[in-house]
Design a protein around this motif. Structure first.
Motif, PDB file in Angstrom:
ATOM      1  N   GLU A  33     -79.301  -5.189  44.934  1.00  0.00           N
ATOM      2  CA  GLU A  33     -78.420  -6.300  45.267  1.00  0.00           C
ATOM      3  C   GLU A  33     -78.438  -7.265  44.098  1.00  0.00           C
ATOM      4  O   GLU A  33     -79.510  -7.712  43.671  1.00  0.00           O
ATOM      5  N   VAL A  34     -77.261  -7.555  43.584  1.00  0.00           N
ATOM      6  CA  VAL A  34     -77.116  -8.443  42.439  1.00  0.00           C
ATOM      7  C   VAL A  34     -76.350  -9.674  42.913  1.00  0.00           C
ATOM      8  O   VAL A  34     -75.240  -9.553  43.429  1.00  0.00           O
ATOM      9  N   THR A  35     -76.958 -10.845  42.752  1.00  0.00           N
ATOM     10  CA  THR A  35     -76.279 -12.085  43.102  1.00  0.00           C
ATOM     11  C   THR A  35     -75.874 -12.786  41.820  1.00  0.00           C
ATOM     12  O   THR A  35     -76.711 -13.068  40.969  1.00  0.00           O
ATOM     13  N   ILE A  36     -74.595 -13.048  41.700  1.00  0.00           N
ATOM     14  CA  ILE A  36     -74.048 -13.732  40.532  1.00  0.00           C
ATOM     15  C   ILE A  36     -73.663 -15.138  40.969  1.00  0.00           C
ATOM     16  O   ILE A  36     -72.891 -15.310  41.919  1.00  0.00           O
ATOM     17  N   THR A  37     -74.211 -16.133  40.293  1.00  0.00           N
ATOM     18  CA  THR A  37     -73.907 -17.531  40.581  1.00  0.00           C
ATOM     19  C   THR A  37     -73.205 -18.124  39.368  1.00  0.00           C
ATOM     20  O   THR A  37     -73.708 -18.024  38.249  1.00  0.00           O
ATOM     21  N   ASN A  38     -72.066 -18.708  39.603  1.00  0.00           N
ATOM     22  CA  ASN A  38     -71.286 -19.328  38.529  1.00  0.00           C
ATOM     23  C   ASN A  38     -71.805 -20.753  38.322  1.00  0.00           C
ATOM     24  O   ASN A  38     -71.560 -21.635  39.133  1.00  0.00           O
ATOM     25  N   LEU A  39     -72.524 -20.972  37.212  1.00  0.00           N
ATOM     26  CA  LEU A  39     -73.109 -22.279  36.913  1.00  0.00           C
ATOM     27  C   LEU A  39     -72.251 -23.115  35.976  1.00  0.00           C
ATOM     28  O   LEU A  39     -72.689 -24.172  35.518  1.00  0.00           O
ATOM     29  N   THR A  40     -71.024 -22.661  35.690  1.00  0.00           N
ATOM     30  CA  THR A  40     -70.162 -23.417  34.777  1.00  0.00           C
ATOM     31  C   THR A  40     -69.605 -24.647  35.464  1.00  0.00           C
ATOM     32  O   THR A  40     -69.617 -24.768  36.697  1.00  0.00           O
ATOM     33  N   ASN A  41     -69.059 -25.572  34.658  1.00  0.00           N
ATOM     34  CA  ASN A  41     -68.463 -26.791  35.187  1.00  0.00           C
ATOM     35  C   ASN A  41     -67.077 -26.531  35.764  1.00  0.00           C
ATOM     36  O   ASN A  41     -66.764 -26.973  36.856  1.00  0.00           O
ATOM     37  N   ALA A  42     -66.243 -25.813  35.055  1.00  0.00           N
ATOM     38  CA  ALA A  42     -64.862 -25.619  35.509  1.00  0.00           C
ATOM     39  C   ALA A  42     -64.305 -24.282  35.019  1.00  0.00           C
ATOM     40  O   ALA A  42     -63.153 -24.200  34.607  1.00  0.00           O
ATOM     41  N   GLN A  43     -65.125 -23.237  35.074  1.00  0.00           N
ATOM     42  CA  GLN A  43     -64.722 -21.948  34.525  1.00  0.00           C
ATOM     43  C   GLN A  43     -64.869 -20.844  35.581  1.00  0.00           C
ATOM     44  O   GLN A  43     -65.967 -20.375  35.836  1.00  0.00           O
ATOM     45  N   PRO A  44     -63.769 -20.434  36.221  1.00  0.00           N
ATOM     46  CA  PRO A  44     -63.870 -19.319  37.175  1.00  0.00           C
ATOM     47  C   PRO A  44     -64.251 -18.028  36.452  1.00  0.00           C
ATOM     48  O   PRO A  44     -63.951 -17.850  35.265  1.00  0.00           O
ATOM     49  N   LEU A  45     -64.900 -17.133  37.174  1.00  0.00           N
ATOM     50  CA  LEU A  45     -65.279 -15.817  36.658  1.00  0.00           C
ATOM     51  C   LEU A  45     -64.455 -14.749  37.361  1.00  0.00           C
ATOM     52  O   LEU A  45     -64.267 -14.810  38.581  1.00  0.00           O
ATOM     53  N   SER A  46     -63.985 -13.771  36.606  1.00  0.00           N
ATOM     54  CA  SER A  46     -63.221 -12.663  37.195  1.00  0.00           C
ATOM     55  C   SER A  46     -64.147 -11.812  38.065  1.00  0.00           C
ATOM     56  O   SER A  46     -65.371 -11.938  37.985  1.00  0.00           O
ATOM     57  N   PRO A  47     -63.576 -10.904  38.886  1.00  0.00           N
ATOM     58  CA  PRO A  47     -64.440 -10.007  39.656  1.00  0.00           C
ATOM     59  C   PRO A  47     -65.397  -9.261  38.714  1.00  0.00           C
ATOM     60  O   PRO A  47     -64.983  -8.660  37.731  1.00  0.00           O
ATOM     61  N   ALA A  48     -66.672  -9.346  39.020  1.00  0.00           N
ATOM     62  CA  ALA A  48     -67.701  -8.787  38.142  1.00  0.00           C
ATOM     63  C   ALA A  48     -67.781  -7.273  38.271  1.00  0.00           C
ATOM     64  O   ALA A  48     -67.577  -6.707  39.347  1.00  0.00           O
ATOM     65  N   ALA A  49     -68.105  -6.626  37.163  1.00  0.00           N
ATOM     66  CA  ALA A  49     -68.413  -5.194  37.153  1.00  0.00           C
ATOM     67  C   ALA A  49     -69.931  -5.076  37.128  1.00  0.00           C
ATOM     68  O   ALA A  49     -70.579  -5.578  36.208  1.00  0.00           O
ATOM     69  N   VAL A  50     -70.493  -4.434  38.145  1.00  0.00           N
ATOM     70  CA  VAL A  50     -71.936  -4.184  38.213  1.00  0.00           C
ATOM     71  C   VAL A  50     -72.110  -2.681  38.053  1.00  0.00           C
ATOM     72  O   VAL A  50     -71.640  -1.900  38.887  1.00  0.00           O
TER      73      VAL A  50
END
Length: 158
Positions: A33-50
């Motif tokens: 299980e991989v948890t990805i947390t977006n810690l940026t100020n105003a930068q969305p992340l695309s769907p991640a490839a795991v």
């Protein structure tokens, strides 16, 4: 009488060998299980490839990016990256700043896989973040760790 004695002797020397095949072991699922947390100020992340793989890297700093990495870094399309592993899963959607997503990926009978993750920084023309070929061989069942990811410029746009 001599004939029956010979027949009896011939039957005595017949040997039947029965071989029983070894049982086929049941495959063992190994899940992460991989948890990805977006810690940026105003930068969305695309769907991640795991991606789980046994050798190689999804990217190498300083090298020309693969076409698969270019598609992900420029347009957020991770399909080609997902095809590069023995097991891979895509995130469900965009991860907004401050949000998290947990992604599960399962492989059979492999406990020494490498983990790679890649996602586009949406408000850029070719920046991405991720982890590259982290060795999972020493990760014990039930253990976890936290890793910060760097931001990379794919170098495909000027």
């Amino acid at each position: 009488m001599s004939l029956s004695a010979s027949l009896w002797y011939a039957l005595k020397e017949v040997e039947v060998i029965v071989e029983v095949p070894a049982p086929v072991p049941t495959p063992v699922d190994v899940s992460y299980e991989v948890t990805i947390t977006n810690l940026t100020n105003a930068q969305p992340l695309s769907p991640a490839a795991v991606v789980l793989h046994t050798d190689g890297h999804l990217f190498s700093v300083g090298d020309v990016p693969s076409v698969a990495l270019e598609k992900m870094a420029e347009g957020g399309m991770n399909t080609d990256l997902l095809a590069q592993g023995m097991a891979a899963t895509s995130g469900a959607g965009i991860i907004m700043p401050g949000a998290s997503e947990t992604i599960s990926v399962t492989v059979q009978d492999i406990t020494d896989a490498k983990l790679s993750i890649a996602t586009m920084l949406v408000n850029t023309n070719d920046a991405f973040t991720g982890l590259n070929a982290l060795d999972l061989a020493d990760l014990a069942v039930g253990s976890s760790w936290t890793q910060m990811a760097r931001v990379y410029d794919a170098g495909t746009e000027v």
